[in-house]
Design a protein around this motif. Structure first.
Motif, PDB file in Angstrom:
ATOM      1  N   UNK A  22       4.811  -5.346  -0.437  1.00 17.14           N
ATOM      2  CA  UNK A  22       6.083  -5.602   0.231  1.00 17.14           C
ATOM      3  C   UNK A  22       6.135  -4.936   1.597  1.00 17.14           C
ATOM      4  N   UNK A  23       5.690  -3.677   1.661  1.00 12.66           N
ATOM      5  CA  UNK A  23       5.731  -2.951   2.930  1.00 12.66           C
ATOM      6  C   UNK A  23       4.803  -3.570   3.968  1.00 12.66           C
ATOM      7  N   UNK A  24       3.637  -4.054   3.516  1.00 10.45           N
ATOM      8  CA  UNK A  24       2.684  -4.654   4.449  1.00 10.45           C
ATOM      9  C   UNK A  24       3.185  -5.989   4.970  1.00 10.45           C
ATOM     10  N   UNK A  25       3.835  -6.782   4.115  1.00  9.82           N
ATOM     11  CA  UNK A  25       4.295  -8.105   4.520  1.00  9.82           C
ATOM     12  C   UNK A  25       5.673  -8.082   5.151  1.00  9.82           C
ATOM     13  N   UNK A  26       6.449  -7.056   4.848  1.00 10.84           N
ATOM     14  CA  UNK A  26       7.784  -6.903   5.436  1.00 10.84           C
ATOM     15  C   UNK A  26       7.889  -5.487   6.006  1.00 10.84           C
ATOM     16  N   UNK A 102       1.587 -12.768  -3.479  1.00  7.27           N
ATOM     17  CA  UNK A 102       2.113 -13.471  -2.314  1.00  7.27           C
ATOM     18  C   UNK A 102       3.336 -14.297  -2.687  1.00  7.27           C
ATOM     19  N   UNK A 103       3.317 -14.891  -3.893  1.00  5.87           N
ATOM     20  CA  UNK A 103       4.462 -15.687  -4.340  1.00  5.87           C
ATOM     21  C   UNK A 103       5.631 -14.798  -4.759  1.00  5.87           C
ATOM     22  N   UNK A 104       5.319 -13.679  -5.416  1.00  5.56           N
ATOM     23  CA  UNK A 104       6.382 -12.742  -5.773  1.00  5.56           C
ATOM     24  C   UNK A 104       7.121 -12.297  -4.514  1.00  5.56           C
ATOM     25  N   UNK A 105       6.346 -11.920  -3.485  1.00  7.57           N
ATOM     26  CA  UNK A 105       6.955 -11.454  -2.233  1.00  7.57           C
ATOM     27  C   UNK A 105       7.767 -12.569  -1.581  1.00  7.57           C
ATOM     28  N   UNK A 106       7.224 -13.793  -1.580  1.00 11.01           N
ATOM     29  CA  UNK A 106       7.943 -14.915  -0.960  1.00 11.01           C
ATOM     30  C   UNK A 106       9.279 -15.164  -1.667  1.00 11.01           C
ATOM     31  N   UNK A 107       9.298 -15.098  -2.993  1.00  8.88           N
ATOM     32  CA  UNK A 107      10.539 -15.328  -3.737  1.00  8.88           C
ATOM     33  C   UNK A 107      11.526 -14.179  -3.532  1.00  8.88           C
ATOM     34  N   UNK A 118      12.271 -16.010   5.508  1.00  7.46           N
ATOM     35  CA  UNK A 118      12.104 -14.940   6.488  1.00  7.46           C
ATOM     36  C   UNK A 118      13.082 -15.124   7.637  1.00  7.46           C
ATOM     37  N   UNK A 119      13.052 -14.175   8.533  1.00  9.92           N
ATOM     38  CA  UNK A 119      13.888 -14.311   9.714  1.00  9.92           C
ATOM     39  C   UNK A 119      13.483 -15.552  10.505  1.00  9.92           C
ATOM     40  N   UNK A 120      14.422 -16.072  11.308  1.00  9.58           N
ATOM     41  CA  UNK A 120      14.164 -17.300  12.061  1.00  9.58           C
ATOM     42  C   UNK A 120      12.923 -17.150  12.917  1.00  9.58           C
ATOM     43  N   UNK A 123       8.098 -19.316   9.707  1.00 11.89           N
ATOM     44  CA  UNK A 123       8.182 -20.201   8.554  1.00 11.89           C
ATOM     45  C   UNK A 123       6.877 -20.230   7.781  1.00 11.89           C
ATOM     46  N   UNK A 124       6.093 -19.155   7.839  1.00 10.32           N
ATOM     47  CA  UNK A 124       4.799 -19.137   7.178  1.00 10.32           C
ATOM     48  C   UNK A 124       4.937 -19.287   5.678  1.00 10.32           C
ATOM     49  N   UNK A 125       4.016 -20.052   5.099  1.00 13.46           N
ATOM     50  CA  UNK A 125       3.952 -20.194   3.661  1.00 13.46           C
ATOM     51  C   UNK A 125       2.807 -19.368   3.117  1.00 13.46           C
ATOM     52  N   UNK A 126       1.628 -20.003   2.974  1.00 13.93           N
ATOM     53  CA  UNK A 126       0.458 -19.327   2.424  1.00 13.93           C
ATOM     54  C   UNK A 126      -0.040 -18.233   3.363  1.00 13.93           C
ATOM     55  N   UNK A 127      -0.331 -17.033   2.840  1.00 17.33           N
ATOM     56  CA  UNK A 127      -0.885 -15.973   3.692  1.00 17.33           C
ATOM     57  C   UNK A 127      -2.264 -16.351   4.224  1.00 17.33           C
ATOM     58  N   UNK A 128      -2.564 -15.920   5.442  1.00 19.11           N
ATOM     59  CA  UNK A 128      -3.868 -16.138   6.074  1.00 19.11           C
ATOM     60  C   UNK A 128      -4.524 -14.790   6.302  1.00 19.11           C
ATOM     61  N   UNK A 129      -5.733 -14.636   5.804  1.00 26.99           N
ATOM     62  CA  UNK A 129      -6.556 -13.464   6.091  1.00 26.99           C
ATOM     63  C   UNK A 129      -7.716 -13.911   6.955  1.00 26.99           C
TER      64      UNK A 129
END
Length: 373
Positions: A22-26, A102-107, A118-120, A123-129
Motif C-alpha cells: 500500500x505504501x509503495x503504490x500509494x 495488486x487487485x487488493x490495493x486497487x479495490x 485513484x486521483x484524477x 487511470x492505470x489498471x495493471x501494474x507495470x514493472x
C-alpha cells in the motif's frame, strides 16, 4: 491526497506485506498495521480519525466493538476469506483477501478514495514493472523472464513485453509473426475498440514461461517507429485490458525521452547493475539526470546487482546505502541450448523469490486452472 488507513490482520507476514505494498503504490497514504486486537483497540481509542479501517474477517467483531466504543468514524472494509459467504457487516464493504495484492490495493483504493479510483489523471489498471540498465550486458532479458515465470508460479497472470530495439527472443520462443508489434500499433491508431481483438490474435503463450508475449520482430524499424506518444498509448491499452495482474517490460538500455517515459510510467523500476566501474558510473550519471522524474517517489526504483560472485570490487555510488538485492552469476547461461534452462538455476530462482517477497508480490492463492496455466 493524504489519507490515513488502519490495517488489522492476525498474520504478521501478510499484514507487513500488504502495508508495504500500500505504501509503495500509494506514497501519500499513511498506513498503520496491527496484528493484535488489544493494540488495535488502543490505537482506535487514542489516534486521530482515520479515513478507513481495513480488518481481516477474524478480527472484525472485536474491531467493530472497539471502533464504536472509541467513536471512530470512517470507512469500514473487511478483508474476507470468501466474500459474500456471510451476511455482510452493516455499513462495511468487503474485499477478497486471497487474490493478487495488486487487485487488493486497487479495490481498497476505489473504496477509500472519494469517488472511487485513484486521483484524477491516473487511470492505470495493471501494474507495470520495467527491468532496466544504464548499459548493455547486465542481463535484463534473463532477469525479466525469471521475474515473469516466478510471478506466474505465484498465481499472477503476467505479460512479458519485450521492447528492445534488437529483440532476439525468437531464439527462446521460436519464430512466429515478426510484424506483431507493428500490427498492434496500427490497431491503436485505427481505434481502441480494435485493440482487444488484435491482441487476442497476436499474443502468444509458451509452456515453460507460462505467460503471454509478442513474437520478436525481424526488423528494428518496428521499435524505431515507437514514439513516446505511441508508447503511452500501448501501455494504456495493455494495462486496461483487465487480462493481466502484472506486466514486465524489457527495454534496451538508453537515456532517451522514450526510455524516461517508460520508466516514469512504470509502477516499479528494477534497475540492474553489475560489479563494473564503467557500468556503475553510467548509472550514476543517469540517476542524476533523471533525479526529479524517477526518485521523487520512494520505493519506485529498486537497484539489483546482477551477476554477483562474491564481494564487490567497486564502491556503491548509486542511491541507497547498498543494492536492494543481488542475483548470482550463472556461467552456464553463456550458451543456452535449451531455453528452459534460463529458468532452472536454483540459486538464481531463490534470489528472485527473495526479491518478490520483499516487493510484496505474495502468492495470490489462485490455482493453476484459474490462471490458465
Amino acid at each position: 491526497m493524504r489519507r490515513r488507513v488502519v490495517l488489522a490482520a492476525p498474520d504478521p507476514q501478510y499484514a507487513a506485506k500488504l502495508a508495504r505494498f500500500l505504501k509503495e503504490n500509494e506514497p501519500e497514504w499513511e498506513v498503520a498495521a496491527f496484528t493484535q486486537e488489544a493494540s488495535l483497540a488502543r490505537h482506535l481509542k487514542d489516534a486521530q480519525r482515520a479515513d478507513a479501517l481495513v480488518v481481516q474477517s477474524s478480527m472484525l467483531e472485536r474491531a467493530r466493538e472497539e471502533a464504536e466504543r472509541a467513536g471512530w468514524r470512517g470507512k469500514g472494509i473487511v478483508l474476507a476469506d470468501r466474500p459474500g459467504e456471510r451476511e455482510p457487516a452493516p455499513g462495511w464493504a468487503e474485499v477478497a483477501q486471497y487474490q493478487a495484492l495488486s487487485r487488493v490495493v486497487a479495490e481498497l483504493r476505489s473504496l477509500v478514495c472519494e469517488g472511487g479510483g485513484r486521483e484524477a489523471g491516473d487511470a492505470r489498471g495493471t501494474p507495470v514493472w520495467t527491468v532496466f540498465s544504464a548499459s548493455g550486458g547486465a542481463g535484463k532479458t534473463a532477469v525479466s523472464l525469471n521475474l515473469v515465470r516466478q510471478a506466474c508460479e505465484r498465481g499472477y497472470r503476467t505479460l512479458y513485453l519485450n521492447l528492445e530495439l534488437l529483440n532476439a527472443t525468437e531464439l527462446l520462443f521460436g519464430t512466429g509473426e515478426p510484424d506483431s508489434l507493428s500490427r498492434l500499433l496500427y490497431a491503436l491508431q485505427a481505434g481502441p475498440e480494435r485493440v482487444r481483438d488484435e491482441w487476442e490474435r497476436l499474443r502468444r503463450r509458451h509452456p515453460w514461461l507460462q505467460a503471454d508475449y509478442l513474437d520478436a520482430p525481424d526488423d528494428p524499424s518496428e521499435r524505431l517507429a515507437m514514439t513516446t506518444e505511441r508508447l503511452k498509448q500501448l501501455l494504456s491499452a495493455l494495462t486496461s485490458l483487465g487480462t493481466y495482474d502484472l506486466i514486465v517490460a524489457d527495454p534496451d538500455s538508453g537515456a532517451s525521452d522514450w526510455h524516461l517515459e517508460l520508466l516514469a510510467g512504470s509502477d516499479r523500476v528494477v534497475w540492474l547493475t553489475v560489479d563494473d566501474a564503467l557500468c556503475l558510473r553510467k548509472a550514476e550519471k543517469l540517476c542524476r539526470h533523471w533525479q526529479d522524474e524517477l526518485f521523487a517517489r520512494p520505493g519506485k526504483v529498486s537497484f539489483v546487482r546482477n551477476k554477483a560472485s562474491g564481494s564487490s570490487a567497486n564502491r556503491w555510488s548509486l542511491p541507497g546505502a547498498a543494492p536492494d538485492g543481488e542475483l548470482p552469476y550463472i556461467p552456464q547461461w553463456k550458451a543456452i541450448d535449451q531455453p528452459s534452462r534460463l529458468l532452472q538455476a536454483p540459486a538464481f530462482c531463490g534470489a528472485v523469490d527473495r526479491l518478490l517477497d520483499g516487493w510484496g508480490l505474495v502468492p495470490s492463492g489462485r490455482t493453476a486452472a484459474e490462471t490458465g496455466t
